[in-house]
Design an enzyme around this catalytic site. Structure first.
Site, mmCIF file in Angstrom:
data_model
loop_
_atom_site.group_PDB
_atom_site.id
_atom_site.type_symbol
_atom_site.label_atom_id
_atom_site.label_comp_id
_atom_site.label_asym_id
_atom_site.label_seq_id
_atom_site.Cartn_x
_atom_site.Cartn_y
_atom_site.Cartn_z
ATOM 1 N N GLY A 153 8.395 -0.726 5.900
ATOM 2 C CA GLY A 153 7.695 0.542 6.044
ATOM 3 C C GLY A 153 6.979 0.566 7.377
ATOM 4 O O GLY A 153 6.652 -0.481 7.931
ATOM 5 N N GLN B 24 0.975 3.052 13.709
ATOM 6 C CA GLN B 24 1.344 1.689 14.105
ATOM 7 C C GLN B 24 2.144 1.653 15.399
ATOM 8 O O GLN B 24 2.329 0.583 15.981
ATOM 9 C CB GLN B 24 2.156 1.009 12.997
ATOM 10 C CG GLN B 24 1.348 0.744 11.736
ATOM 11 C CD GLN B 24 2.195 0.010 10.717
ATOM 12 O OE1 GLN B 24 2.902 0.628 9.951
ATOM 13 N NE2 GLN B 24 2.143 -1.313 10.728
ATOM 14 N N CYS C 79 1.643 -7.076 7.088
ATOM 15 C CA CYS C 79 1.643 -5.835 7.869
ATOM 16 C C CYS C 79 2.080 -6.161 9.292
ATOM 17 O O CYS C 79 1.588 -7.123 9.878
ATOM 18 C CB CYS C 79 0.242 -5.238 7.866
ATOM 19 S SG CYS C 79 0.122 -3.708 8.798
ATOM 20 N N LEU C 80 2.984 -5.347 9.829
ATOM 21 C CA LEU C 80 3.456 -5.576 11.191
ATOM 22 C C LEU C 80 2.306 -5.483 12.187
ATOM 23 O O LEU C 80 2.374 -6.063 13.269
ATOM 24 C CB LEU C 80 4.548 -4.560 11.555
ATOM 25 C CG LEU C 80 5.831 -4.638 10.728
ATOM 26 C CD1 LEU C 80 6.756 -3.484 11.075
ATOM 27 C CD2 LEU C 80 6.537 -5.970 10.927
ATOM 28 N N HIS D 172 0.397 1.290 0.818
ATOM 29 C CA HIS D 172 0.056 0.562 2.049
ATOM 30 C C HIS D 172 0.222 1.468 3.271
ATOM 31 O O HIS D 172 -0.655 1.542 4.133
ATOM 32 C CB HIS D 172 0.972 -0.671 2.148
ATOM 33 C CG HIS D 172 0.821 -1.478 3.397
ATOM 34 N ND1 HIS D 172 0.355 -2.767 3.401
ATOM 35 C CD2 HIS D 172 1.083 -1.173 4.694
ATOM 36 C CE1 HIS D 172 0.329 -3.217 4.658
ATOM 37 N NE2 HIS D 172 0.779 -2.270 5.452
ATOM 38 N N GLU D 173 1.339 2.196 3.306
ATOM 39 C CA GLU D 173 1.603 3.063 4.469
ATOM 40 C C GLU D 173 0.647 4.255 4.515
ATOM 41 O O GLU D 173 0.186 4.642 5.583
ATOM 42 C CB GLU D 173 3.055 3.555 4.461
ATOM 43 C CG GLU D 173 4.116 2.467 4.550
ATOM 44 C CD GLU D 173 3.903 1.496 5.692
ATOM 45 O OE1 GLU D 173 3.280 1.857 6.708
ATOM 46 O OE2 GLU D 173 4.343 0.347 5.555
ATOM 47 N N HIS E 99 -2.564 3.491 6.171
ATOM 48 C CA HIS E 99 -2.531 3.486 7.644
ATOM 49 C C HIS E 99 -2.907 4.860 8.200
ATOM 50 O O HIS E 99 -3.486 4.962 9.282
ATOM 51 C CB HIS E 99 -1.125 3.126 8.152
ATOM 52 C CG HIS E 99 -0.853 1.658 8.232
ATOM 53 N ND1 HIS E 99 -1.555 0.797 9.043
ATOM 54 C CD2 HIS E 99 0.074 0.888 7.602
ATOM 55 C CE1 HIS E 99 -1.079 -0.437 8.915
ATOM 56 N NE2 HIS E 99 -0.086 -0.414 8.040
HETATM 57 NI NI NI Z 1 1.053 -2.109 7.527
#
Ligand code: NI
Length: 174
Positions: free
Chosen positions: A46, A51, A101-102, A143-144, A147
Site C-alpha cells: 500500500g 509518502q 511502513c515504507l 494504515h494507509e 497517512h
Molecule cells: Ni505506511
C-alpha cells in the site's frame, strides 16, 4: 511512468493532513500509475500520496491473500485506488497484527486495528465506490488512511521492533 522517492520519518510532511483530490485529470492518472510502480518496486502492499510528497487524499493498494493451503493456487491480488476515502463503518472487534511502513524503514510494530470495515471513496475517475474489507486488507486500508491524517503506525503501536531476518515473512510493508 516513473519511480518516486519515498518520504521517510521524521520528515514533517508526513504529519500534514492531506487535502482532498478535486481534479481527476491526466496528471492525477499519471500520479496514480507512478504510485503503483513505486509501491511494487519497493516492494510494498500500500502507498499513500503523502509518502511520495503529495499532500493529497489518495491511496493505492495491491495485496494478494495467502493461499489457504500450501498446494492451493496463489489468489489474485486485489487492487484498489481510493480517492478521498472515508471509513463509514468499522467492526467493534479489534485485532493485533504486525505492520511495517515504507516511510519508517527498518522497524515493525504491533498495532491494534478494526477487524473489518467499509470505506466510501471515489475511483481514479471520480466515481463513487464502496469497499468492504476484513483481515489484512482492512489493516492495510486503516494504515494507509492514517497517512492521510498525518498518523504513522508507530504512533499506535503497542510494541516496536527491529525485525530479525526470520521475522521478515510476517512483515507487511505499507
Ligand atoms: Ni505506511
Amino acid at each position: 511512468m516513473a519511480l518516486m522517492e519515498i518520504v521517510t520519518f521524521p520528515d514533517p510532511s508526513l504529519r500534514l493532513k492531506a487535502k482532498p483530490v478535486k481534479k481527476f485529470d491526466k496528471e492525477l492518472q499519471t500520479l496514480i500509475d507512478d504510485m503503483f510502480e513505486t509501491m511494487r518496486a519497493e516492494p510494498g502492499v500500500g502507498l499513500a500520496a503523502p509518502q511520495i510528497g503529495q499532500s493529497l487524499r489518495l491511496i493505492v493498494i495491491e495485496y494478494a491473500e495467502e493461499p489457504e493451503t500450501e498446494d492451493a493456487p496463489q489468489p489474485k491480488p486485489k487492487r484498489y485506488v481510493l480517492v478521498n476515502p472515508e471509513i463509514v463503518q468499522s467492526s467493534e472487534e479489534m485485532v493485533e497484527g504486525m505492520e511495517g511502513c515504507l516511510s519508517v524503514p527498518g522497524l515493525i510494530g504491533k498495532v491494534d486495528r478494526h477487524e473489518a470495515l467499509t470505506v466510501k471513496a471515489l475511483t481514479r475517475h471520480g466515481k463513487p465506490q464502496k469497499v468492504k474489507a476484513d483481515g489484512w486488507m482492512a489493516r492495510i486500508i486503516q494504515h494507509e488512511l492514517d497517512h492521510l491524517d498525518g498518523i504513522l503506525y508507530i504512533d499506535r503501536a503497542s510494541e516496536i521492533y527491529e525485525p530479525v531476518p526470520e521475522d521478515e515473512t510476517v512483515e507487511i510493508t505499507e
